[in-house]
Motif scaffolding. Structure first.
Motif, PDB file in Angstrom:
ATOM      1  N   MET A  87      10.451   8.841   4.147  1.00 23.24           N
ATOM      2  CA  MET A  87      10.198   7.494   3.754  1.00 23.24           C
ATOM      3  C   MET A  87      10.193   6.850   5.104  1.00 23.24           C
ATOM      4  O   MET A  87       9.413   5.865   5.075  1.00 23.24           O
ATOM      5  CB  MET A  87      11.070   7.244   2.770  1.00 23.24           C
ATOM      6  N   ALA A  88      11.302   6.863   5.938  1.00 26.47           N
ATOM      7  CA  ALA A  88      11.315   6.044   7.093  1.00 26.47           C
ATOM      8  C   ALA A  88      10.101   6.441   7.860  1.00 26.47           C
ATOM      9  O   ALA A  88       9.479   5.418   8.563  1.00 26.47           O
ATOM     10  CB  ALA A  88      12.524   6.422   7.803  1.00 26.47           C
ATOM     11  N   VAL A  89       9.637   7.774   8.017  1.00 27.82           N
ATOM     12  CA  VAL A  89       8.367   8.031   8.902  1.00 27.82           C
ATOM     13  C   VAL A  89       7.311   7.354   8.166  1.00 27.82           C
ATOM     14  O   VAL A  89       6.293   6.626   8.849  1.00 27.82           O
ATOM     15  CB  VAL A  89       8.128   9.572   8.984  1.00 27.82           C
ATOM     16  N   VAL A  90       7.257   7.510   6.990  1.00 30.29           N
ATOM     17  CA  VAL A  90       5.826   6.705   6.271  1.00 30.29           C
ATOM     18  C   VAL A  90       6.255   5.276   6.482  1.00 30.29           C
ATOM     19  O   VAL A  90       5.194   4.721   6.626  1.00 30.29           O
ATOM     20  CB  VAL A  90       6.025   7.082   4.797  1.00 30.29           C
ATOM     21  N   ASP A  91       7.142   4.490   6.557  1.00 30.76           N
ATOM     22  CA  ASP A  91       7.268   3.148   6.500  1.00 30.76           C
ATOM     23  C   ASP A  91       6.985   2.772   8.087  1.00 30.76           C
ATOM     24  O   ASP A  91       6.064   1.619   8.174  1.00 30.76           O
ATOM     25  CB  ASP A  91       8.743   2.860   6.256  1.00 30.76           C
ATOM     26  N   GLY A  92       7.128   3.738   8.830  1.00 32.52           N
ATOM     27  CA  GLY A  92       6.702   3.634  10.517  1.00 32.52           C
ATOM     28  C   GLY A  92       5.348   3.395  10.470  1.00 32.52           C
ATOM     29  O   GLY A  92       4.615   2.596  11.328  1.00 32.52           O
ATOM     30  N   ARG A  93       4.831   4.431   9.836  1.00 31.47           N
ATOM     31  CA  ARG A  93       3.299   4.636   9.902  1.00 31.47           C
ATOM     32  C   ARG A  93       2.627   3.564   9.098  1.00 31.47           C
ATOM     33  O   ARG A  93       1.700   3.151   9.613  1.00 31.47           O
ATOM     34  CB  ARG A  93       2.670   5.931   9.234  1.00 31.47           C
ATOM     35  N   LEU A  94       3.193   3.170   8.255  1.00 31.61           N
ATOM     36  CA  LEU A  94       2.481   1.766   7.229  1.00 31.61           C
ATOM     37  C   LEU A  94       2.789   0.556   8.195  1.00 31.61           C
ATOM     38  O   LEU A  94       1.531  -0.359   8.101  1.00 31.61           O
ATOM     39  CB  LEU A  94       3.267   1.760   6.209  1.00 31.61           C
ATOM     40  N   VAL A  95       3.596   0.447   9.004  1.00 30.69           N
ATOM     41  CA  VAL A  95       3.669  -0.951   9.830  1.00 30.69           C
ATOM     42  C   VAL A  95       2.667  -0.547  10.964  1.00 30.69           C
ATOM     43  O   VAL A  95       1.962  -1.582  11.376  1.00 30.69           O
ATOM     44  CB  VAL A  95       5.053  -0.691  10.508  1.00 30.69           C
ATOM     45  N   GLU A  96       2.294   0.529  11.561  1.00 30.92           N
ATOM     46  CA  GLU A  96       1.336   1.013  12.543  1.00 30.92           C
ATOM     47  C   GLU A  96      -0.049   0.563  11.817  1.00 30.92           C
ATOM     48  O   GLU A  96      -0.966  -0.182  12.428  1.00 30.92           O
ATOM     49  CB  GLU A  96       1.277   2.286  12.953  1.00 30.92           C
ATOM     50  N   LYS A  99      -0.705  -3.213  11.763  1.00 31.04           N
ATOM     51  CA  LYS A  99      -1.011  -3.656  12.833  1.00 31.04           C
ATOM     52  C   LYS A  99      -2.343  -3.378  13.330  1.00 31.04           C
ATOM     53  O   LYS A  99      -2.911  -3.912  14.068  1.00 31.04           O
ATOM     54  CB  LYS A  99       0.019  -3.097  13.862  1.00 31.04           C
ATOM     55  N   LEU A 100      -2.913  -2.486  12.596  1.00 34.21           N
ATOM     56  CA  LEU A 100      -4.323  -1.949  13.179  1.00 34.21           C
ATOM     57  C   LEU A 100      -5.457  -2.962  13.061  1.00 34.21           C
ATOM     58  O   LEU A 100      -6.242  -3.027  13.908  1.00 34.21           O
ATOM     59  CB  LEU A 100      -4.833  -0.847  12.102  1.00 34.21           C
ATOM     60  N   PRO A 101      -5.580  -3.783  12.099  1.00 36.68           N
ATOM     61  CA  PRO A 101      -6.348  -4.942  12.075  1.00 36.68           C
ATOM     62  C   PRO A 101      -6.246  -5.860  13.332  1.00 36.68           C
ATOM     63  O   PRO A 101      -7.155  -6.056  13.913  1.00 36.68           O
ATOM     64  CB  PRO A 101      -6.337  -5.518  10.780  1.00 36.68           C
ATOM     65  N   HIS A 106      -8.104  -7.166  18.932  1.00 34.56           N
ATOM     66  CA  HIS A 106      -7.787  -7.220  20.130  1.00 34.56           C
ATOM     67  C   HIS A 106      -8.916  -6.753  21.103  1.00 34.56           C
ATOM     68  O   HIS A 106      -9.462  -7.075  21.976  1.00 34.56           O
ATOM     69  CB  HIS A 106      -6.660  -6.898  20.534  1.00 34.56           C
ATOM     70  N   ILE A 107      -9.306  -5.388  20.512  1.00 35.71           N
ATOM     71  CA  ILE A 107     -10.063  -4.536  21.085  1.00 35.71           C
ATOM     72  C   ILE A 107     -11.331  -5.222  21.093  1.00 35.71           C
ATOM     73  O   ILE A 107     -12.237  -5.169  22.284  1.00 35.71           O
ATOM     74  CB  ILE A 107     -10.163  -3.120  20.596  1.00 35.71           C
TER      75      ILE A 107
END
Length: 151
Positions: A87-96, A99-101, A106-107
């Protein structure tokens, strides 16, 4: 016919023997009662041993099942810890992903600023030196904004 040859008994015989028979019956009852109480004590002790064996067996089975449940609980605890790390890994990916939009914007803005720099360079080639200096300042500001977006 005499009383001795016939099966006739005299009351006097019983009255004399009554005292002797009462003592004999009392002593016989006492001995019989002691023997019977001994048998009862043996039966009670045997039943107590049987009950102890039954209780021990039941307690042993309960402890065995309790031990198995504790082992299962430890396995479940390990599984929960593994799920927590996942779940910690999934939470980290969710935060990423959240941030994607922002990164996409920015791109896109970086591409627009790069296009503005290229157009400014083209326009600057056709302007006078004084205007080229002003345009160079604008290009530096655009590069600063562009480097800020890349961070």
């Amino acid at each position: 016919m005499s009383a001795a040859t016939e099966k006739v008994h005299q009351i006097e015989d019983y009255q004399q023997n009554e005292e002797v028979l009462g003592a004999d019956i009392a002593s016989g009852v006492g001995e019989t009662a002691q023997k019977d109480m001994g048998k009862v004590a043996i039966i009670i002790s045997f039943m107590a041993v049987v009950l102890l064996v039954v209780f021990f067996y039941g307690l042993n089975q309960n402890l065995t099942s309790l031990t198995a449940e504790v082992k299962d609980l430890q396995t479940v605890r390990g599984d929960v810890e593994a799920l927590n790390s996942q779940m910690a890994v999934v939470d980290g990916r969710l935060v990423e992903l959240e941030k994607l939009p922002t990164k996409t914007r920015h791109i896109i803005m970086d591409g627009i600023i790069e296009e503005m720099n290229q157009k400014a360079a083209y326009v600057g080639a056709q302007l006078s030196e004084e205007e080229q200096a002003k345009l160079a300042k604008v290009q530096e500001l655009l590069k600063d904004v562009q480097s800020g977006l890349q961070k």
